[in-house]
Design an enzyme around this catalytic site. Structure first.
Site, short mmCIF file in Angstrom:
data_model
loop_
_atom_site.label_atom_id
_atom_site.label_comp_id
_atom_site.label_asym_id
_atom_site.label_seq_id
_atom_site.Cartn_x
_atom_site.Cartn_y
_atom_site.Cartn_z
N ASP A 94 0.84 -1.20 0.00
CA ASP A 94 0.00 0.00 0.00
C ASP A 94 0.87 1.25 0.00
O ASP A 94 1.65 1.48 0.92
CB ASP A 94 -0.91 0.00 1.24
CG ASP A 94 -2.06 0.97 1.11
OD1 ASP A 94 -1.85 2.12 0.66
OD2 ASP A 94 -3.20 0.59 1.45
N SER A 138 -7.13 4.14 -1.39
CA SER A 138 -7.00 2.68 -1.35
C SER A 138 -8.33 1.96 -1.55
O SER A 138 -8.34 0.74 -1.71
CB SER A 138 -6.39 2.24 -0.01
OG SER A 138 -5.07 2.70 0.11
N HIS A 201 -9.99 -2.67 6.77
CA HIS A 201 -9.49 -1.48 6.10
C HIS A 201 -9.77 -1.57 4.60
O HIS A 201 -10.17 -2.61 4.09
CB HIS A 201 -7.99 -1.32 6.38
CG HIS A 201 -7.53 0.09 6.38
ND1 HIS A 201 -6.45 0.53 5.64
CD2 HIS A 201 -7.99 1.19 7.03
CE1 HIS A 201 -6.26 1.82 5.84
NE2 HIS A 201 -7.19 2.24 6.68
N SER A 203 -8.11 -1.73 1.68
CA SER A 203 -7.52 -2.70 0.75
C SER A 203 -8.06 -4.11 0.97
O SER A 203 -8.57 -4.72 0.02
CB SER A 203 -5.99 -2.67 0.86
OG SER A 203 -5.49 -1.39 0.59
N GLU A 359 -1.36 -7.83 1.97
CA GLU A 359 -1.11 -6.39 1.95
C GLU A 359 -0.07 -5.98 2.98
O GLU A 359 -0.20 -6.27 4.17
CB GLU A 359 -2.39 -5.61 2.23
CG GLU A 359 -2.16 -4.10 2.17
CD GLU A 359 -3.25 -3.26 2.82
OE1 GLU A 359 -3.38 -2.08 2.45
OE2 GLU A 359 -3.97 -3.77 3.70
N HIS A 368 2.11 8.81 5.00
CA HIS A 368 1.13 9.84 5.37
C HIS A 368 1.65 10.73 6.50
O HIS A 368 1.35 11.93 6.56
CB HIS A 368 -0.18 9.20 5.79
CG HIS A 368 -1.08 8.86 4.64
ND1 HIS A 368 -1.48 9.78 3.70
CD2 HIS A 368 -1.66 7.68 4.29
CE1 HIS A 368 -2.28 9.19 2.82
NE2 HIS A 368 -2.39 7.92 3.15
N HIS A 487 -1.61 11.14 -1.18
CA HIS A 487 -1.15 10.18 -2.18
C HIS A 487 -0.63 10.94 -3.39
O HIS A 487 -0.88 12.13 -3.55
CB HIS A 487 -2.30 9.27 -2.62
CG HIS A 487 -2.83 8.41 -1.52
ND1 HIS A 487 -4.04 7.76 -1.60
CD2 HIS A 487 -2.31 8.09 -0.31
CE1 HIS A 487 -4.25 7.08 -0.49
NE2 HIS A 487 -3.22 7.26 0.31
#
Length: 540
Positions: A94, A138, A201, A203, A359, A368, A487
C-alpha cells in the site's frame, strides 16, 4: 542573414518574457561540485564520487554486468509459461511508490541491491486514478485491482454508479462488483487475505465487501453518517456474513474493535466499537466447524494444528504495530502470517488451487505521517513475505503478482554520493540558504512544521545537522504544510512471476490486473477460453 536571424530570435524571446539559455544556466542545472563549493565557499566538505568497487572504474565490469542481465532476460523470456495458474497470490504494498522502492534498495545496502520482487521477469506500469479522481485512494483502487472495475473515491466493491456515502445505491446488488476472490470461490478454490492493517481497512475489504464509504468499518460508523446498517451492512459484518467473507479460509491482520460490542474489552483492554451489541468473533466461531481457530497472538498463530481448516487472526485493536515498534513475542511478522496461510490454503484447496491476497498496509501510513524510515522498513518487511512465498511455491503453476495501489509524494533528490545514508542529508551540495537538505522529502504533509521555524517574522529551515534524522519518529521535510501527506497520482509498478506473467508487461489501467490473473487461472466471469470448469484452457 544568419546574424539577422539570431537578432530577431533574441528580440522575440525578450518580447515574450523568455530568457535564452546560456552556459551559466547549464552549469546551474548540472553543477560542477568542486567549482560550486570553491566559488561559494560553503561549509559542507567536498565529497569524492568514487566507485563502490574498484572494478567499477573499468568498462569491462559494466559490459560484463550487462551481458549477465541479457543472459537472464533471454533465459526468462524466450520460453513463455502458458500453463494454467493453479494458484494465485497478489501482494499489494500500500503506497509503495517507485521512489519508495528506490530508497528501499539503499536501505537494503546499496543502490545496486534488489528486492525479491524486482527479480521477477516481467514488469509493467499501472494507471491508478479513480473513476472520479486524478489521485486515488485505497478504496477505489482495491475495486480496480481486485474487482476489475474503476470506482469512485472512497467506495469499495461497487461501480461508479455509487457515490461516496450513498447507502441506497450500495444496497442495489446491480451496483456490486465481484472480486477475484469471489471468482475463485465459485471454482472451489481456497481463499485468504492477510494485512498489517485492520482486516476491515480499505484494501482487504476489496476482497469481500461492497460499501459506499470505506470508513463504515463497524455499524457505529454507518450510524455516524446517518445511514442504516440494516440496509447497508458495515464492513466487519460483511466479512463475517457476506458471501465471500464467510467462506475465506484465512483472515489475518488487525481490527478486533470492529468485531466487538462497545461494552466488551479485547485482550489488550481496548473497547469494542459496535453499537448493535454483537460479538462477531464469537459468531464467526459458531458459524464454522471445530477445526476453525481464532487467534490473537504470534504464539497462537504459529502453534496452530495442521488440522486447522480456517483461521481468524486479529492481532491488534485496530492496525498492527509498525515492524519497528512491534512486540516480537506478541505480533507475528507479515512473513510468518504468509507461511501459516499457505499451509492452510494448500491443505484446504483439495487440489483446486488457492487465491491469497497479502497487503503490506503500513507502508502507506508511514508516508502519510512523513515517517520515511518506517515506510521503507515496512517495504523491506513486505519483500520478505514475497521472497518466502516465491521460494516455497512452484513457478510452473503459481502466479505471483506484486504491485501497489497508489503512490506518494516522497522524492529522492539531489546529488549524493553512492551509499550516502538514504535517511540523512544530501552530501553533494547545500541549498541556497547555506543549509543542508534531506535526500528524502515530501511535496506536502506534517513534516513542514517540524522542519521550519519562524524568526523575526521570517520562516527559515532548521539546520538538519542538529537533528537526529535516524530517529524512527523523525518527520521528513515537506514543501506544503498538511495534517497528513497525500497520495501521488503517478503510475505504480507491477511485477509478475509464474504462469502468464508476461501479460503484466506494458502500461495499462489498474483494473486490468484481476482480468489478467483471472485469464491465467481460468477465473474470468467470461469463461469462453476455458473447458472443464477451469481445469484446461481452450486453444486460442
Amino acid at each position: 542573414m544568419i546574424l539577422q536571424f539570431f537578432v530577431i530570435s533574441g528580440l522575440i524571446a525578450l518580447t515574450k518574457g523568455f530568457v535564452l539559455p546560456t552556459r551559466d544556466s547549464e552549469l546551474r542545472m548540472h553543477p560542477d561540485f568542486a567549482t560550486v563549493y570553491t566559488r561559494l565557499k560553503r561549509s559542507m566538505p567536498l565529497i569524492s564520487f568514487n566507485p563502490q568497487k574498484a572494478e567499477e572504474q573499468y568498462a569491462e565490469y559494466w559490459r560484463g554486468l550487462a551481458q549477465q542481465t541479457l543472459d537472464q532476460q533471454l533465459e526468462s523470456k524466450m520460453r513463455l509459461n502458458t500453463q494454467l495458474a493453479h494458484n494465485i497470490m497478489l501482494f499489494m504494498g500500500d503506497g509503495m511508490s517507485i521512489p519508495t522502492i528506490t530508497a528501499g534498495r539503499v536501505y537494503l545496502g546499496g543502490e545496486e541491491k534488489q528486492f525479491a520482487f524486482e527479480q521477477f521477469p516481467y514488469v509493467g506500469l499501472s494507471k491508478t486514478y479513480c473513476a472520479n479522481m486524478q489521485v486515488a485512494d485505497s478504496a477505489c483502487t482495491a475495486t480496480a485491482y481486485l474487482g476489475g472495475v474503476k470506482a469512485n473515491y472512497g467506495t469499495i466493491g461497487v461501480t461508479a454508479a455509487v457515490q461516496l456515502k450513498d447507502c441506497q445505491a450500495q444496497a442495489q446488488s446491480a451496483n456490486h462488483v465481484a472480486s477475484i476472490a469471489d471468482w475463485a470461490q465459485r471454482q472451489g478454490m481456497a481463499t485468504g487475505l492477510i494485512t498489517t492493517t485492520s482486516v476491515t481497512h480499505a484494501s482487504p475489504a476489496g476482497v469481500y465487501a461492497h460499501i459506499a464509504n470505506r470508513n463504515w468499518e463497524s455499524d457505529a460508523d454507518v450510524l455516524g453518517d446517518n445511514a442504516d446498517p440494516t440496509i447497508c451492512p458495515d464492513i466487519a459484518s460483511q466479512l463475517i456474513f457476506g458471501d465471500v467473507g464467510k467462506n475465506l479460509n484465512v483472515i489475518l491482520g488487525g481490527g478486533r474493535q470492529n468485531f466487538l460490542p462497545a461494552s466488551a474489552r479485547d485482550v489488550s483492554g481496548g473497547p469494542g466499537s459496535r453499537l448493535d451489541g454483537r460479538n462477531l468473533i464469537e459468531e464467526w466461531q459458531r458459524q464454522h466447524t471445530n477445526s476453525a481457530r481464532y487467534v490473537q497472538t504470534r504464539r497462537e498463530l504459529l502453534e496452530l494444528s495442521n488440522q486447522t481448516s480456517r483461521v481468524l487472526g486479529l492481532f491488534a485493536p485496530y492496525h498492527m504495530a509498525y515492524h519497528l515498534d512491534a512486540d516480537a513475542e506478541q505480533q507475528p511478522t507479515l512473513e510468518e502470517m504468509v507461511q501459516v496461510a499457505l499451509g492452510i490454503l494448500e491443505r484446504q484447496s483439495a487440489g483446486r488451487g488457492y487465491f491469497l491476497f497479502v497487503e503490506g498496509g503500513r507502508i502507506d501510513h508511514g508516508h502519510h505521517d512523513t515517517l520515511a524510515l518506517r515506510a521503507i522498513d515496512e517495504t523491506a518487511e513486505f519483500d520478505k513475505s514475497v521472497r518466502w512465498a516465491r521460494q516455497h511455491s512452484s513457478v510452473d503453476d503459481t502466479l505471483i503478482v506484486v504491485t501497489s495501489d497508489h503512490s506518494h509524494t516522497m522524492s529522492v533528490a539531489g546529488y549524493s554520493s553512492r551509499k550516502n545514508d538514504i535517511f540523512g542529508i544530501n552530501d553533494g551540495q547545500l541549498a541556497a540558504d547555506d543549509l543542508p537538505y534531506a535526500t528524502l522529502s515530501y511535496a506536502n504533509g506534517p513534516g513542514y512544521n517540524s522542519n521550519y521555524l519562524k524568526e523575526g517574522g521570517v520562516i527559515k529551515r532548521k539546520n538538519l545537522r542538529s537533528i537526529n534524522m535516524k530517529n524512527k519518529d523523525f518527520k521528513f521535510p515537506t514543501a506544503v504544510p498538511l495534517e497528513s501527506e497525500t497520495h501521488g497520482g503517478d503510475d505504480v509498478a507491477v511485477f509478475a512471476s509464474g504462469p502468464y506473467s508476461q501479460l503484466f508487461t506494458g502500461v495499462y489501467e489498474q483494473n486490468f490486473i484481476p482480468h489478467a490473473m483471472g485469464y491465467a487461472s481460468c477465473l474470468s466471469e467470461n469463461r469462453n477460453m476455458c473447458l472443464d470448469s477451469g481445469i484446461s484452457r481452450r486453444q486460442r
